[in-house]
Every structure is written in C-alpha cells, then in structure tokens.
Design an enzyme around this catalytic site. Sequence first.
Site: not given
Ligand code: 23J
Ligand code: MN
Length: 269
Positions: A61-62, A69, A73, A75, A79, A208
């Site tokens: 195991w690890n 992120h 993944h 979001d 976030h 986002h």
């Molecule tokens: C943090 C700031 C900017 C971005 C991101 C994260 C991501 O793309 C993310 O993985 O959610 S653009």
């Molecule tokens: Mn992300």
Amino acid sequence: MSLLADLIASLDSGALKVVDLTQPLGPQTPVIGLPPMFASSPGVSIDVISRYDGKGPGWYWNTIRMGEHTGTHFDAPVHWITGKDLADNRCDTIPARRFVGPACVIDVTAEVAKNEDFLLMPDHVTAWEKQHGTIPRGAWVLLRTGWSKRTDPARFLNVKADGPHSPGFHRSTSELLAKDRDVLGVGVETVGTDAGQAGTFDPPFSNHATMHGNGKFGLASLCNLDQLPATGAVVIAAPLKIVDGSGSPLRVLAISPAPPDQPQRPAES
Ligand code: 23J
Ligand code: MN
C-alpha cells in the site's frame, strides 16, 4: 426485465459500453501553473508504506499526496469565491444524485486545431442544439477539443511568454449553460475548465466564476470524449467525499451506446 437488469444485460451484450473518461494519475500528471504571486498546487507524490517486506510482509500500500485539483478532477462550487456561500457547495455535501447526468458532447476539434485560444460562444451552442436538440436540465456539457491527445506535458500546458494557451468558454456561454440550460456543469480535456488565457478575462477565470457562482460543477483533464456520441451517453462523476473539499481527483465513467458501425461483441471475461 427490470431497468437495472436490462442495463447489465446491455453491458454484457456490448450494446452499451463503459467509457473511461479519466487520465492516469501519477507523478507525471501535469498540474496547472498560476502567476507567481499566487500559491501553486503540488504535483502527485506516492510513497510506499509497505510492499510485501519488513514494513508489511503480506501487503502492498501507498500514501498519496496531491492538490485537490490534480489530473482528472472535479470542481465543487465552493472552489470559487462566487460559490462560497451556496448550499450543498462542497464535496461532502453535494447530493449524490447531482453526480449523474446525460452527456452533451460539443465537438470543436476542428476549430481548436486552427486556434488554440478558441472560446466556445453561445452561437456554437445554439448551432449544436439545432442538430442535436436543446441541452436538457441537469446535463454534463463536455467540450471535445482533442486537447487530451497532447500527451507531452509541455504541449498540454502550452505555456508561452504571455502565459498558458488552451481553449475554453466565453463568459456569455458559461452564463447560457449555467443559468438558461441549468446544466450540472461542464467538462473539458484541458488542465482546468477555463481557457489558458482566462486569467486576463473579465471577471478573471470567468467560467469558474460563472459556473460555481450558480452552483454548477467542473470536470477537468477528461479524455476519450471522441468515444462518445453527441447525445445518448450518461456520465457518472462522483468526487471523493472530502470534508469541506473544494474538489477531488475522481474516476469519470460514461455509459454509452456502442457505435452503430462497430459490431457488438460480448464483453471479455
Ligand atoms: C485555481 C485558480 C485558477 C484556476 C484553477 C484553480 C483551476 O483551473 C482548477 O483546477 O480549478 S484556473
Ligand atoms: Mn479544478
């Protein structure tokens, strides 16, 4: 037959297939770079706890360490600052029903081949809808760009003197999808759900800001979107139930009709 028995029989016959939309996760997984005034996310590190040795003679195991992120993944709305006060906005509180929805795959591979800063506009969405029907409420909208074929990390991140260059969504398209179509979220083949240059947009990282401000999700670093029909597949994208988590690496699976031009074979056993 019951719906679920029918589902299993269709998977067994090959009429339906499971398409893995997930990239391998390991130390080579590329991670997003941000301007130097911001904290960055660590890459993946994996350390052996034991491997059939003195530390554990019968087991392997690890431990794993990475940013939430990283790689393929999820979001969550929390976030982004725009989604920070919404209900059910984090990995452990989103109702599981919201991880499952029909896939609408918008293919812009040809446009992105000509312009690596391509932004999906509302007109592209309405043109797609003329052909395939209106995007239903609760859909996963997947932007097929071909970007996952960039297996060299430098080409995948595509950072130039003025920052990263990769395709994404115009703010007005994110608004159309989040507010008018009421999607679950968007999925992309690139390292994040915003275009490479979106740090310069108004607002910065407008996809986002818009998606998460409206309680919608993101899926980044998807692959195998070329194995899905424009409509007709179902995507299951369930993040780890991280307490107060803003996102999580995950396995993204699509259940898809087999392409009509391919002979249906029974599943290998
Ligand atoms: C943090 C700031 C900017 C971005 C991101 C994260 C991501 O793309 C993310 O993985 O959610 S653009
Ligand atoms: Mn992300």
